[in-house]
Write an enzyme that holds these catalytic residues in place. Sequence first.
Site, PDB file in Angstrom:
ATOM      1  N   LYS A  78      57.163  47.642 -26.659  1.00 30.75           N
ATOM      2  CA  LYS A  78      56.789  48.112 -25.319  1.00 30.75           C
ATOM      3  C   LYS A  78      55.672  49.143 -25.443  1.00 30.75           C
ATOM      4  O   LYS A  78      55.718  50.008 -26.330  1.00 30.75           O
ATOM      5  CB  LYS A  78      58.025  48.714 -24.642  1.00 30.75           C
ATOM      6  CG  LYS A  78      57.839  49.147 -23.198  1.00 30.75           C
ATOM      7  CD  LYS A  78      59.169  49.650 -22.646  1.00 30.75           C
ATOM      8  CE  LYS A  78      59.080  50.093 -21.209  1.00 30.75           C
ATOM      9  NZ  LYS A  78      60.401  50.558 -20.693  1.00 30.75           N
ATOM     10  N   SER A 152      61.876  48.545 -16.725  1.00 31.02           N
ATOM     11  CA  SER A 152      60.437  48.623 -16.872  1.00 31.02           C
ATOM     12  C   SER A 152      59.917  47.837 -18.078  1.00 31.02           C
ATOM     13  O   SER A 152      58.723  47.628 -18.228  1.00 31.02           O
ATOM     14  CB  SER A 152      60.016  50.091 -17.023  1.00 31.02           C
ATOM     15  OG  SER A 152      60.638  50.690 -18.148  1.00 31.02           O
ATOM     16  N   SER A 176      66.207  50.043 -17.914  1.00 35.39           N
ATOM     17  CA  SER A 176      65.057  49.234 -18.322  1.00 35.39           C
ATOM     18  C   SER A 176      65.309  48.384 -19.556  1.00 35.39           C
ATOM     19  O   SER A 176      64.522  47.477 -19.849  1.00 35.39           O
ATOM     20  CB  SER A 176      63.852  50.143 -18.574  1.00 35.39           C
ATOM     21  OG  SER A 176      63.511  50.850 -17.400  1.00 35.39           O
TER      22      SER A 176
END
Length: 606
Positions: A78, A152, A176
């Site tokens: 990420k 997210s 997330s």
Amino acid sequence: MSALKDLSFDKTSLHTAYGGSTLPDEVLLEALRRLADAADPGIFLHLRTQSDLVAEANALPPFDPEKYPLWGLPFAIKDNIDLAGAPTTAACPAYAYEPKEDAFVVATLREAGAIPLGKTNLDQFATGLVGVRTPYPIPRNAIDPDIVPGGSSSGSGVAVARGIVTFALGTDTAGSGRVPAALNNIVGLKPTLGALSARGVVPACRTLDTISIFALTVADAWATFEVAAQYDPKDAYARSIAVAPLGPPPSSLAIGIPDAGSIEFCGDAVQAAAFAQTVAGLKAQGTKVVELDFTPFYDVAAMLYEGAWVAERMTVIEDLMRTAPDAIHPVTQAIVGAAEKYSAADAFRGLYKLADLKRVADTAMEGLDLLCVPTIPTFYSVADLEADPVTPNSRLGTYTNFVNLMDFCGIAVPTGPRSDERPGSVTLLARAGQDGLAAALAMRLHQEAAPKLGATQASLPAPISAPAHACAGEIAIAVVGAHMSGLPLNPQLTDRGARFLEATSTAPEYRFFALPGGPPHRPGLLLSPDGQSIDLEIWAMPSEHFGSFMVGIPDPLCIGTVKLADGRTVKGFLVEHLATLQAEDITASKGWRGYLDILQKEGYAN
């Protein structure tokens, strides 16, 4: 290369292939081909060059999965986690910087043989559960492009679900690391806070953040966690968490679920039916299921975005908010901008309120090993978010927003397709340090459901569980009373990283006694020439924690050698002979659970 097209990128399949003629550079090229096939520019924000990937693959030491447990496994990161040689943007070009070194966890994974493919998209500054709050193209949900990808950690979830990588790193503050897993039919492991170092991570709320792990299987998520969970003394929020090989779940568990008055599906009857089916399966396995009023947990959840924790998000991007607010996504700007209305006094009031709510929620969980909740209450489309960018996001956090504030660990696991073919998912939540307990049950649920892996057509491989015996660095210990699974003192084992091995019985050479005192009430096991077989459980405890466990064993109990029904011997709880003279002989009950059942039938509290 054509043979690789059908190869599942789970660890078992890849390492089997590596044991043959497949080479890691071929796998990385296949990963790039799969990414190109996906034709989704929103998954990765930065992709490493083919030459860099091949060079790293060719530089790996000889294949040795014992020494390098993640050897040759492609993974994604990420883009709020540092990878040397790649920009970190947190999905905000104006924030971008070039890290000089890998984040601690990334470096640890590479040392174990894993190879990063690149950096993935996210809701900007990890603020969102939908995956659409990005200035870049929005990743498409791997199962249904009309549905939001989840955030997210959107790109990480989609990359795993499409079979492009074996695992991916996300982060988790409000869910997330779990919501994208539910929406893309994969596993999402959210560790105990501090178990994975946050050094080299752009924080959302530093006190509540953790790196999370997406994978196609529970086994792969756990294998990654085992490698990554190294204590980092340079991270002020790091905690030393005992991590053991993943084995079967204990034979007896008590699990809490939301009751009929507090469970929430936002009108989604199909989701309600899917969750009910999972609960029915748990009950069929002998699990004790207890319905709880979830209002205290929802009250905790509300504090994350309706209290001073929003101000913690401001600490990360305050300069940008003051000098270049237009560089920030408008929804993110509105959420974080709410920090302006909170004072330092509000922050302390929030801490006090949280402590009160946690006490209420902890009390509700007394006697329970785990919570089981729907990972999400329902599904939302990209069109839903275009019409209302806030409400659907809040609803997706129904069962996730309270978790880090409560200092729980958790794992989202696929439970098979719903009746409308959308992916089913539940999350198992446990107290801090009990990651292995949640993952062990998650593995069983995943195996029972046996869904296809992510959006691929690959089948779930047979589980590779830890051996049913103590490994190097562990001590096998037999427990006969309140330390057994589902009973009051079991956390004294699980908090020390002990893992369940088996339920068995002693040789027919023991008398069994209910000792005076308590609660908790305790039994005593005594070698006797006129004895019988007594039921027990065997657990493997990390040797480093055995001393602290022994300190808590009160007289007249002691640790000695216990003979098992099959002739083996193991260390376990025994009692001094003198203590049995004033105790009740309960040998006929054949074990502590049997004795508790008798008490319950007779109307006594146990």
